[in-house]
Scaffold this motif. Structure first.
Motif, PDB file in Angstrom:
ATOM      1  N   ALA B 677     -74.059  96.370  74.988  1.00 32.73           N
ATOM      2  CA  ALA B 677     -75.373  95.917  75.456  1.00 32.73           C
ATOM      3  C   ALA B 677     -75.447  94.399  75.540  1.00 32.73           C
ATOM      4  CB  ALA B 677     -76.471  96.448  74.538  1.00 32.73           C
ATOM      5  N   ASN B 678     -74.544  93.700  74.876  1.00 31.90           N
ATOM      6  CA  ASN B 678     -74.505  92.233  75.014  1.00 31.90           C
ATOM      7  C   ASN B 678     -74.266  91.823  76.465  1.00 31.90           C
ATOM      8  OD1 ASN B 678     -74.816  92.031  72.281  1.00 31.90           O
ATOM      9  ND2 ASN B 678     -72.674  91.555  71.843  1.00 31.90           N
ATOM     10  N   TYR B 679     -73.709  92.740  77.249  1.00 27.37           N
ATOM     11  CA  TYR B 679     -73.401  92.450  78.650  1.00 27.37           C
ATOM     12  C   TYR B 679     -74.294  93.257  79.593  1.00 27.37           C
ATOM     13  CZ  TYR B 679     -69.318  90.032  76.873  1.00 27.37           C
ATOM     14  OH  TYR B 679     -68.484  89.154  76.203  1.00 27.37           O
ATOM     15  N   TRP B 928     -62.444  84.496  68.555  1.00 30.94           N
ATOM     16  CA  TRP B 928     -63.028  85.642  69.257  1.00 30.94           C
ATOM     17  C   TRP B 928     -64.189  86.231  68.449  1.00 30.94           C
ATOM     18  CZ3 TRP B 928     -63.460  87.959  73.761  1.00 30.94           C
ATOM     19  CH2 TRP B 928     -63.894  89.286  73.809  1.00 30.94           C
ATOM     20  N   GLN B 929     -63.984  86.384  67.144  1.00 30.06           N
ATOM     21  CA  GLN B 929     -65.052  86.938  66.321  1.00 30.06           C
ATOM     22  C   GLN B 929     -66.277  86.023  66.351  1.00 30.06           C
ATOM     23  OE1 GLN B 929     -62.314  87.503  62.902  1.00 30.06           O
ATOM     24  NE2 GLN B 929     -63.391  89.431  62.532  1.00 30.06           N
ATOM     25  N   ARG B 935     -72.319  85.605  70.962  1.00 29.96           N
ATOM     26  CA  ARG B 935     -72.778  86.378  72.121  1.00 29.96           C
ATOM     27  C   ARG B 935     -73.825  87.385  71.679  1.00 29.96           C
ATOM     28  NH1 ARG B 935     -74.057  87.067  76.429  1.00 29.96           N
ATOM     29  NH2 ARG B 935     -72.923  85.195  76.974  1.00 29.96           N
ATOM     30  N   GLY B 936     -73.593  88.005  70.552  1.00 23.39           N
ATOM     31  CA  GLY B 936     -74.561  88.973  70.043  1.00 23.39           C
ATOM     32  C   GLY B 936     -75.883  88.304  69.699  1.00 23.39           C
TER      33      GLY B 936
END
Lengths: 96, 948
Positions: B677-679, B928-929, B935-936
């Motif tokens: 859902a972040n995207y 990345w994390q 992003r979240g």
């Protein structure tokens, strides 16, 4: 790896494993598999790839199968996995 | 506890195969029952309840409470009716003056050491001790209450779901026996003797710290409130029950959802559930609180860009926006530029409608489902060998197995109720061979020890299976009578010649397998000669580059030993999700309609075109991974995702993120804002299994009802949302109830011809095919012959995966699941199950840890050629040297950032089980994390609608 590269890898994997099954005609089985499971764009991309770069990076069985599919269309099912139920048939399952 | 509305017959039924019948007289009435039945059960069957406290019909008779005494003509004394079997001509009295006197005396003793707080006790009205006091006519306790007692003891409230109050315990041992006989964990015991007797979890630990797996069997067994659900204490006792099916794993446990009004009080496993027979695991029984979690999204939301906050909107606006975007995208990029994913957790009716929306509405076959990433090789492999890949057996088949070969599966964690069932059979004497890189519980745990543990190197399943076949063929152990009758003999001979080659022998492949040759030989001999041999397998077989081939190799092994076509044998894929079987049945794959008919078949397509009123695409569509590739190519721009989180569950997470980021409209229908859902650009809030009607199909092909127990908090059942979308696209759907969707499925899908809600209500469940010929369904398949003719032996030569360990990445990572969490953890992380598994850990052998200067609990960096992540280390000898293992339940772990794009050659099922990695100490999360967390954070902002 770009998409065409992935398609080449997929085609090689299919061909290699169909060869490993000791089928009588693994190239035809490769053509059959690609016809049943790849969407039109993927098929067009691999046809174009073979058309422009020939068999570079592709196993002989893979390139023969792709050319067969491109030139003569989908063969009859070569394994029972590509024999799907008829319209009123019962019992086959492809369940995950 | 007293089971609301359900009758407890006191002792278990004798095996169904018992033919002899016995007639006796109870209280002057004749009754006939199978030989071996207890007097207690015989009386209950005729409607007479003999008082009892230590007896329960899911536990072996115990005879300790002495309440159930009876008088038998011609026999001295007052035997316990629970432990006394019936006999022909026996004459029994269940109620006499002496029996009444004895029973009152027993109850006086119990009540003399029991709190008299019935009115405030959580079990008030639901207490067997209370019931028995009434049943025996207890009016006073002559001992008084001043003596030594157990009335002041601390309550163990450590378990998040139930309390243990020892003051209420009557030491009937039902909990201990339930843990032993039903669950098979043996976590409980009665510590001490006489007056000092008490229930003890493990070594007198609290329940949470003990070996208890929180299945709840002890709570269910407890006749008082000594073991009591916290929800009952909080809400009160339930007053009605609705039968429904669990939404977690592929076992498909059925439950009584016990309610008070619209509030769910507790889930009690249904005794008549054919898959679970009255048992459950911690998830199904207790972990349903996610439906009320504060993070649940209840209002639709849209946004133009994934960098914008979400904006809450009305359903009309969200649906209209979705449809206009998909239309715009198709006009700009073409009909095949959009697609969708069905959910293997939603109902059959819902997945059918999603694929119908895509085929009828989108006009293409770009539909796929999560079966892609788990058991799709089962479909390919078993279709090739047996002609059909439906599970050949039901779960009860294990009761007749003599040798179980378990490969690439961990049922005590991933299919817990079936794991318990399997352990019951093993305790009866069946043998088990385990092929797994890890020492799973079925290798060695209380009262269970594998005859052979084969800790093969990841990626070598086919090598092992071929080596076992080598032994069976070359040592003359093949069942040639069976093969001649049921299989193609010529193909068998070709295959036998292949496996007999010297280079396939256990000795030749020992260096590759990592298992001693003699162990492989012994295991093969046991499987071939030990009686009924059943093979159970899971994702440790399918999630490999040769997954489909390994399934074929398994089928070969079953056929060469004559182990297909009767109870106790078979090839049994342990399917993961609650409705993954169903979602495939319903046509969720891009190449086939419901009922496994190829989209290119003109007759099938014509039938659907007539039913749906439009021309349908005859070409196969895109699989999930192909959709993402097409997205990064710039030609696939829209995706509808129902109940899936591909960013967390699919491999090569960076590639998944890149694909999603390229899309112009991602529509999520789900309960929570997950990683995918972040995207997303549209979020349609979904409903839980408690809030809708429908059906799920479990791993046995068993179609069972899901029944709505409360109104959907989001306003709609999931199928209603899909209908809103369809009608906004002009498709004119007009279903008013889920049963109508099943009626359409039945009309269009031969395997489901006689399936309907009414039929399921009538029979309890239906195992398809349910046809005019078999309206009650088909429990076992291939009894006399394979559905499509002879069994086919297929040569499966080993093709090593391209994923190899080497100097840079010397270890092999394999992934799996744990009992308390489920898949990506979307549901279970939002329940109290986080008490058991608050984070994913990396299991590593002590030698590998020592070589790297690592110790238990350290933060480590896990790196592959695809990406890297950090997580905490768990040093253990459960894994072999050279192998590491983790789970994927927590999004922070980003386990799939390290898995690769290598997949099964036939189905593209990802090779999750073989990733070359290196592990090193670290002091912080990876880039990345951090990016994903950021992003979240950005993506989950929500602008609420301002009050007017």
């Amino acid at each position: 790896m770009n998409s065409v590269g992935k398609l080449v890898q997929m085609a090689n994997d299919i061909a290699r494993n169909l060869e490993a099954m000791h089928l009588p005609d693994p190239a035809k089985a490769t053509a059959d598999h690609i016809a049943r499971f790849w969407d039109p764009r993927m098929r067009a991309m691999i046809f174009e790839r073979v058309g422009t770069a020939g068999d570079e990076g592709l196993l002989p069985t893979a390139v023969n199968g792709i050319r067969l599919l491109r030139d003569r269309g989908a063969p009859a099912p070569q394994t029972r996995a590509t024999e799907f139920n008829a319209v009123d048939e019962v019992g086959h399952s492809d369940a995950g | 506890m007293a089971w609301l509305g359900e009758l407890d017959l006191g002792t278990p039924a004798v095996p169904a195969s018992t033919a002899a019948q016995v007639t006796l007289t109870i209280d002057g009435e004749p009754v006939t029952v199978p030989e071996g039945t207890s007097i207690m059960r015989a009386a209950a069957l005729m409607g007479t309840s003999i008082p009892k406290l230590c007896a329960s019909d899911n536990l072996a008779a115990f005879g300790s409470c002495r309440l159930c005494l009876v008088e038998i003509e011609g026999r001295a004394g007052y035997p316990a009716s629970c432990t006394t079997p019936v006999a022909n001509g026996m004459v029994v009295q269940t109620q006499t003056s002496k029996l009444k006197q004895l029973r009152k005396g027993v109850m006086e003793l119990y009540i003399s050491d029991h709190p008299l707080d019935c009115l405030t006790c959580p079990a008030n009205g639901d207490c067997e001790l209370q019931d028995m006091a009434g049943a025996v006519g207890l009016r006073d306790v002559r001992y008084g209450f001043e003596g030594q007692n157990h009335l002041v003891q601390p309550t163990d409230a450590s378990n998040p779901y139930f309390d243990f109050d020892p003051t209420k315990c009557i030491v009937c041992s039902r909990c201990v026996r339930a843990c032993d006989e039903v669950q098979g964990t043996f976590a409980l015991t009665i510590d001490g003797r006489g007056f000092d007797s008490k229930v003890s979890a493990s070594q007198n630990e609290d329940f949470l710290s003990s070996e208890c797996v929180s299945c709840g069997a002890c709570v269910q067994a407890c006749p008082t409130s000594a073991l009591q659900e916290k929800k009952v204490a909080e809400i009160g006792t339930p007053d009605r029950a609705v039968i429904t099916t669990c939404a977690y794993c592929g076992v498909g446990c059925t439950f009584r959802a016990e309610m008070r009004g619209e509030e769910l009080v507790r889930m009690i496993p249904w005794k008549d559930g054919k898959a679970n027979h009255g048992h459950s695991c911690v998830k199904g029984r207790f972990a349903w609180g996610y439906a009320q979690h504060q993070q649940r999204i209840l209002n639709p939301m849209i946004r133009k860009s994934i960098n914008d906050p979400w904006r809450e909107v009305s359903w009309d606006e969200a649906i209209a926006y979705t449809v206009s975007e998909f239309k715009r995208i198709q006009e700009k990029y073409g009909v095949r530029a959009i697609g969708g994913l069905t959910s293997s957790r939603c109902t059959n009716e819902e997945t059918f409608l999603v694929q119908k929306l895509i085929r009828q509405g989108f006009g293409n076959n770009n539909v796929d489902t999560c079966a892609r990433v788990c058991h799709s090789p089962t479909g390919y492999g078993l279709s090739t060998t047996f002609g059909t890949s439906a599970g050949t057996q039901d779960f009860d088949s294990v009761d007749q197995s003599d040798v179980i070969f378990l490969i690439g599966a961990n049922p005590t964690d991933a299919h817990p109720v079936f794991g318990s069932h399997m352990k019951q059979r093993l305790r009866q004497g069946a043998k088990i061979i385990v092929a797994d890189p890890r020492r799973i519980d079925l290798v060695r745990s209380p009262h269970i020890e594998a005859a052979h543990h084969l800790p093969i190197r990841p990626g070598t399943n086919i090598v092992l299976l071929t080596a076992m076949a080598h032994v069976i063929v070359t040592e003359g152990l093949a069942d040639e009578d069976y093969i001649r009758a049921r299989c193609d003999w010529d193909e068998y001979q070709d295959w036998a010649a292949f496996v007999s080659e010297r280079e396939r022998s256990p000795e030749a492949v020992e260096p590759l397998l990592g298992v001693p040759a003699e162990e492989v030989r012994a295991a093969a001999r046991l499987f071939a000669t030990g009686g009924n041999g059943a093979i159970y397998y899971g994702l440790g077989v399918t999630e490999h580059s040769q997954g489909s081939s390994a399934v074929m190799a398994i089928a070969n092994l079953a056929m060469v030993t004559g182990n297909v076509g009767r109870p106790g044998v078979g090839v049994n894929p342990l399917r993961g999700q609650n409705n993954v079987q169903g979602s495939c049945d319903m046509g969720s794959f891009p190449h086939e309609f419901s009922g496994y008919r190829h989209v290119s078949d003109p007759e099938t397509r014509a039938m659907f075109e007539k039913a749906w009123g439009r021309e349908l695409d005859p070409e196969p569509g895109l699989r999930i991974n192909n959709m993402l590739d097409a997205a990064t190519d710039g030609v696939f721009k829209g995706l509808f995702v129902q109940g899936e989180d591909i960013l967390q569950s699919d491999p090569d997470a960076q590639h998944v993120a890149a694909g999603l980021a390229e899309m112009e409209c991602v529509v999520m229908q789900d309960l929570f804002l997950n990683e995918t859902a972040n995207y997303a650009h549209v979020f349609l809030p979904g409903s839980t299994f408690l809030e809708k009607d429908g059906t799920f199909t479990n791993a046995e092909r068993r179609v069972q009802r899901v029944r709505r127990v409360m109104k959907p908090r989001n306003g709609y059942a999931d199928w209603e949302i899909v209908q809103l979308l369809a009608n906004a696209m002009g498709l004119n759907w007009n279903y008013t109830h889920a049963s109508q969707i099943m009626d359409e499925i039945a009309l269009l899908t031969p395997t489901f011809r006689r399936v309907s809600f009414d039929a399921i209500d009538q029979y309890g469940s239906l195992q398809w095919p349910a046809t005019d010929e078999h309206p009650e369904g088909t429990p076992t398949m291939h009894i006399d012959h394979f559905v499509r003719g002879k069994g086919k032996f297929v040569v499966t030569d080993y093709v090593p995966t391209d994923e190899r360990s080497g100097p840079r990445f010397p270890l092999l990572l394999t992934t799996g699941r744990i009992l308390s969490q489920y898949n990506v953890g979307a549901q279970t992380r939002r329940t109290d199950n986080v008490a058991w598994h608050p984070e994913d850990l990396l299991e590593m052998h002590p030698h590998d840890a020592e070589n790297r200067g690592l110790k238990d609990g350290d933060w480590v960096r896990l790196t592959s050629r695809t990406g890297e992540t950090t997580l905490r280390l768990d040093v253990t000898d459960r894994v072999a040297p050279g192998v590491v293992y983790t789970t994927f339940h927590h999004p922070d772990t980003q386990a799939n950032v390290v898995t690769t794009d290598i997949s099964d050659w036939a189905t593209n099922c990802p090779e999750y089980k073989v990733t070359a990695v290196q592990v090193a100490p670290t002091n912080g999360p990876t880039k990345w994390q951090e990016e994903m967390r950021e992003r979240g954070r950005i993506s989950r902002r929500i602008e609420t609608v301002a009050a007017e």
